[in-house]
Design an enzyme around this catalytic site. Structure first.
Site, PDB file in Angstrom:
ATOM      1  N   LYS A  93      -6.771  -0.391  -1.304  1.00  0.00           N
ATOM      2  CA  LYS A  93      -7.195  -0.701  -0.202  1.00  0.00           C
ATOM      3  C   LYS A  93      -6.604  -2.067   0.279  1.00  0.00           C
ATOM      4  O   LYS A  93      -5.570  -2.607  -0.488  1.00  0.00           O
ATOM      5  CB  LYS A  93      -8.683  -0.665  -0.080  1.00  0.00           C
ATOM      6  CG  LYS A  93      -9.537   0.674  -0.108  1.00  0.00           C
ATOM      7  CD  LYS A  93      -8.947   1.784   0.965  1.00  0.00           C
ATOM      8  CE  LYS A  93      -9.618   2.810   0.968  1.00  0.00           C
ATOM      9  NZ  LYS A  93      -9.103   3.723   2.161  1.00  0.00           N
ATOM     10  N   ASP A 116     -15.523   3.039   2.549  1.00  0.00           N
ATOM     11  CA  ASP A 116     -15.308   1.596   3.016  1.00  0.00           C
ATOM     12  C   ASP A 116     -16.487   0.848   2.873  1.00  0.00           C
ATOM     13  O   ASP A 116     -16.601  -0.484   3.018  1.00  0.00           O
ATOM     14  CB  ASP A 116     -14.959   1.716   4.471  1.00  0.00           C
ATOM     15  CG  ASP A 116     -13.498   2.053   4.715  1.00  0.00           C
ATOM     16  OD1 ASP A 116     -12.760   2.155   3.914  1.00  0.00           O
ATOM     17  OD2 ASP A 116     -13.259   2.659   5.887  1.00  0.00           O
ATOM     18  N   ARG A 149       0.820  -1.181   0.164  1.00  0.00           N
ATOM     19  CA  ARG A 149      -0.103   0.091   0.185  1.00  0.00           C
ATOM     20  C   ARG A 149       1.037   1.193  -0.056  1.00  0.00           C
ATOM     21  O   ARG A 149       1.865   1.101   0.644  1.00  0.00           O
ATOM     22  CB  ARG A 149      -0.957   0.177   1.234  1.00  0.00           C
ATOM     23  CG  ARG A 149      -1.898  -1.102   1.092  1.00  0.00           C
ATOM     24  CD  ARG A 149      -2.759  -1.252   2.220  1.00  0.00           C
ATOM     25  NE  ARG A 149      -3.685  -0.225   1.967  1.00  0.00           N
ATOM     26  CZ  ARG A 149      -4.880  -0.030   2.950  1.00  0.00           C
ATOM     27  NH1 ARG A 149      -4.790  -0.717   4.253  1.00  0.00           N
ATOM     28  NH2 ARG A 149      -5.562   0.999   2.976  1.00  0.00           N
TER      29      ARG A 149
END
Ligand code: S3P
Length: 436
Positions: A342, A315, A122
């Site tokens: 994500k 989310d 990430r």
């Protein structure tokens, strides 16, 4: 391999107190660690991500005890942090990693952060680059990923304009700015969740957000004093049951004490626009807004979601895709390129997994188009969370729409944010219309 519940005949019923909010639980630990004195946290989320934060703070010398969902922190503030003996393990938690980068600025030692295989992919330059404008040095790999080294030292006040809409990045900058000698300004690309600002003010700091909702002024060197924090229920966890009750006939459930901070209620608005039957009753609370949410089954229709809508439901987008798969018409989600970075590439994994139910779903670089259908046809009975907690829970809800026996691979990932998810789902499925 987990066998999933399918086709409940009576729908979902009853009341549920969803677990504490993940974002707020992380911040309560961090604020408790940099405040003076005792902080008590109730209704703390004891999920793996928040436990990564808790252990990292312990490794920095902060005294923390936990009994189930109650945490007690005793601290002498950030200046009492000690150099950890070994690299801090961030596990799967992007929030722990990025917020700590700001929290460790201004210490007098260097800290190394490591993470699991997903976290190692990430992007971290989104934090290290703006932190550099405050004079904070964070060194990542050449790819801009973990492991990362945070060099403690002076923090210089500045005005920093962010080019990604991210509450994690904003929060890192706020935590670092607290250590400067002059006020700093942080200008967001789009407004994002503001739990850090609310909680710092609750602990005695002074953070102001301008009327544009994007310009944040941080007063440095506040005297932060330990507090009692009661963490509200997590909207992001409540959302799984909100969608489940909406798409499963005969359902009628109530979720209690859920966080209603407007930076988090995008899923509520989106579901309402799709035709969901949702009634919100506010509950009085200091600080964060909270309330009870009643959801009954409803027929849905397609909607359009674009960039400005994304931060408040970032989310929950896998769940929007699921609701869209049950709606009449084609739903288009755009401006959601953040989903690519994500816990998994959620544009790719959501599309791949929903196709196993025969759903017509098209991927775009920044979103998805989902054609809703009432006639789902299972084409693959082995679903996979791809070790992504939110994808795993979304698939467990999707499974309720079909009669075929389905299994979920990598189901244990769900413990990252909701260790008791399957027990709570079972409770709502077990209750009957008359016997709530
Ligand atoms: C979070 C911010 C969001 C969200 C994440 C938690 C936070 O991430 O997706 O689950 O607690 O600040 P970004 O800041 O990357 O948008």
């Amino acid at each position: 391999m987990k066998t999933l519940a399918t086709a409940p005949t009576q729908g979902l019923h009853g009341k549920l107190d969803v677990p504490g909010d993940k974002s707020i639980s992380h911040r309560a630990l961090m604020l408790g660690a940099i405040a003076q004195g005792k902080t008590t946290i109730d209704h703390f989320l004891a999920g793996e991500d928040c436990l990564s934060t808790l252990e990292a703070l312990r490794a920095l010398g902060v005294e923390i005890t936990r009994t189930n969902t109650t945490v007690i922190i005793r601290s002498a503030g950030r200046s009492a942090f000690k150099k950890p003996q070994k690299p801090l393990d961030m596990g799967n938690s992007g929030t722990t990693t990025r917020l700590l980068m700001g929290l460790l600025a201004g210490t007098n030692f260097t800290t190394t952060l490591v993470g699991d295989s997903s976290l190692q992919k990430r992007p971290m330059r989104r934090v290290s680059e703006p932190l550099a404008k405050l004079g904070v040095r964070v060194e990542t790999t050449e790819q801009g990923t973990l492991p990362a080294k945070i060099y403690g030292g002076e923090v210089r006040a500045s005005t920093v304009k962010l080019n990604v809409a991210s509450a994690q990045v904003k929060s890192a900058l706020i935590f670092a700015s607290l250590m400067a000698d002059e006020p700093s300004q942080i200008i967001e690309k789009l407004p994002t969740r503001n739990h850090t600002e609310i909680m710092i003010n609750q602990f005695g700091g002074q953070i102001k957000t301008a009327a544009d909702q994007r310009t944040i002024t941080v007063q440095p060197k506040p005297k932060l004093i330990g507090q009692h924090v009661i963490v509200p229920g997590d909207m992001s966890s409540a959302a799984f049951f909100m969608v489940a009750a909406t798409i499963i006939d005969n359902s009628d459930i109530t979720l209690t004490n859920v966080n209603l901070n407007p930076t988090r209620t995008g899923i509520l608005e989106a579901l309402r626009k799709m035709g969901a039957d949702i009634t919100v009753t506010p509950v009085e609370n200091k600080g964060e807004k909270i309330g009870n949410i009643r959801i009954k089954a409803a027929k849905l229709h397609a909607i359009t979601i674009d960039a400005k809508d994304i931060p408040a439901l970032i989310d929950e987008l896998p769940l929007v895709a699921l609701a869209a798969a049950c709606a009449d018409g084609a739903t288009k989600i755009s401006g959601a390129q953040e989903l690519r970075v994500k816990e998994t590439d959620r544009i790719a994994t959501v599309a791949m997994e929903l196709r196993k139910f025969g759903i017509d779903i098209t991927e775009f670089p920044d979103g998805l188009e989902i054609v809703g259908s009432q006639e789902w046809k299972v084409v693959d009975t082995q679903l996979d969370s791809h070790k992504d907690h939110r994808l795993g829970m979304m698939l467990a809800v999707a499974a309720l729409r079909v009669r075929t026996k389905l299994t979920l691979k990598n189901a244990t990932a769900i413990a990252v944010s909701y260790p008791n998810f399957f027990e709570d789902l079972e409770l709502l499925l077990k209750n009957t219309k008359d016997g709530d």
